[in-house]
Write an enzyme that holds these catalytic residues in place. Structure first.
Site, PDB file in Angstrom:
ATOM      1  N   GLU A  33     -28.164  26.515  53.357  1.00  0.00           N
ATOM      2  CA  GLU A  33     -29.299  27.038  52.585  1.00  0.00           C
ATOM      3  C   GLU A  33     -28.992  27.043  51.088  1.00  0.00           C
ATOM      4  O   GLU A  33     -29.871  26.788  50.272  1.00  0.00           O
ATOM      5  CB  GLU A  33     -29.681  28.441  53.062  1.00  0.00           C
ATOM      6  CG  GLU A  33     -30.433  28.464  54.376  1.00  0.00           C
ATOM      7  CD  GLU A  33     -31.717  27.633  54.356  1.00  0.00           C
ATOM      8  OE1 GLU A  33     -32.413  27.623  53.323  1.00  0.00           O
ATOM      9  OE2 GLU A  33     -32.027  26.993  55.374  1.00  0.00           O
ATOM     10  N   CYS A  52     -45.778  15.455  57.161  1.00  0.00           N
ATOM     11  CA  CYS A  52     -46.737  15.983  56.177  1.00  0.00           C
ATOM     12  C   CYS A  52     -46.119  15.894  54.783  1.00  0.00           C
ATOM     13  O   CYS A  52     -45.934  16.885  54.080  1.00  0.00           O
ATOM     14  CB  CYS A  52     -47.085  17.422  56.536  1.00  0.00           C
ATOM     15  SG  CYS A  52     -48.562  18.051  55.695  1.00  0.00           S
ATOM     16  N   CYS A 102     -49.364  12.264  63.325  1.00  0.00           N
ATOM     17  CA  CYS A 102     -49.127  13.707  63.414  1.00  0.00           C
ATOM     18  C   CYS A 102     -49.748  14.302  64.678  1.00  0.00           C
ATOM     19  O   CYS A 102     -50.914  14.053  64.991  1.00  0.00           O
ATOM     20  CB  CYS A 102     -49.680  14.415  62.182  1.00  0.00           C
ATOM     21  SG  CYS A 102     -49.317  16.190  62.162  1.00  0.00           S
TER      22      CYS A 102
END
Length: 337
Positions: free
Chosen positions: A39, A187, A197
């Protein structure tokens, strides 16, 4: 509707998720460390860029305990080339706090996480979700784009409201990662793969691409002008720690003088009259929050400079952490290749 969308995202993610090193772990302790490290590395950095750095970093420092006992110099060296070096500083600071305050255990409460250096709202929620499987969804650019398009909405408060509706009681970690994965792989910001999708029947963007998405206009970076003083002696170059370089202020650099300062104005005057100084050209380098325009000025005489300062040759520099900023200057003046 929201629960059916969440179920579809979960099913898709579990089948098509990318094989990433921070998604494989030996135990919960290893999971927590890998999530924390990834992260930090993924802040303002794409997965494909962070991957080799993560693998190398983890190979050398594979636990929170080892990280907390590592020097900043070593962390910086492993971070070299990834950019945004403040993250490396905050990561090490965070590991030391976790060692001292939480006995090496990654905090599992939002209030504790967000109080740690380098951890904001998104990172705290991402850690809670991915590391602890808590019912949280951190909203990064990918998540925001996916939710905005599916429901044809805009505005931070409204987007957050719809994000809350997507939450699930089980497999929260998979949902959080699935939303990010969907934004990264399908996306996309430009040319989304709507025909591929699995949500195209639920998505208002797929059925009507004429609606407006909020466009974030990037602010122009401020330009700061510097004079870099180059002094070489016995194939070595003068270096010191610069205080006026924002995120790079603690790292080695050639002496830098702001052009607008009195010292900077003096150097520009000297250049016109003094044969001991040579203009090596101008170099433009982008830093995280500004652009630096650097006039490289070489002198034949040692300048007055406060200690500590260092003389290093090209071979010695290879064993040190040097920022890409300094590397570009050294290449410009042909000190390194």
């Amino acid at each position: 509707m929201h629960s059916s969308i969440s179920k579809k995202i979960l099913a898709w993610y579990q089948k098509y998720q990318r094989d990433l090193p921070w998604r494989k772990y030996k135990n919960q302790k290893d999971r927590h460390y890998k999530v924390l490290l990834s992260e930090f590395m993924l802040q303002q950095t794409q997965v494909k860029t962070a991957l080799p750095f993560f693998n190398n970093f983890y190979k050398k420092i594979n636990s929170l305990e080892k990280l907390s006992k590592t020097s900043q110099a070593k962390v910086n060296k492993l971070w070299q080339g990834l950019g945004y070096y403040r993250r490396a500083k905050f990561l090490l600071e965070t590991s030391k706090i976790i060692k001292k305050k939480y006995n090496y255990k990654l905090p599992s409460q939002y209030e504790d996480l967000i109080a740690l250096p380098g951890i904001g709202d998104y990172t705290a929620k991402a850690i809670l979700s991915i590391a602890f499987d808590k019912n949280e969804i951190g909203m990064d650019g990918n998540v925001e784009r996916v939710v905005t398009r599916i429901f044809n909405i805009s505005g931070k408060k409204k987007i957050l409201k719809y994000v809350e509706r997507l939450k699930v009681e089980k497999k929260s970690s998979f949902l959080m990662q699935g939303l990010m994965e969907l934004g990264a792989l399908i996306c996309k910001p430009k040319l989304p793969l709507c025909s591929d999708c699995f949500l195209n029947k639920n998505c208002k963007y797929s059925s009507n691409k004429k609606f407006n998405l909020d466009k974030k206009v990037k602010a122009e970076k401020k330009i700061k002008k510097f004079i870099a003083i180059i002094f070489r002696k016995n194939k070595k170059i003068l270096l010191r720690h610069e205080k006026n370089l924002g995120p790079l202020k603690e790292f080695l650099n050639v002496p830098l003088v702001p052009e607008i300062s009195q010292e900077g104005r003096n150097y520009k005057k000297i250049l016109k009259k003094n044969k001991n100084y040579q203009n090596l050209g101008i170099l433009n380098i982008s830093i995280s929050n500004f652009k630096a325009e650097i006039l490289c000025l070489e002198t034949k005489k040692m300048i007055k400079v406060n200690r500590p300062y260092y003389f290093m040759n090209a071979t010695e520099l290879k064993s040190k952490f040097i920022s890409s900023f300094l590397k570009k200057i050294l290449k410009k003046i042909k000190f390194i290749k």
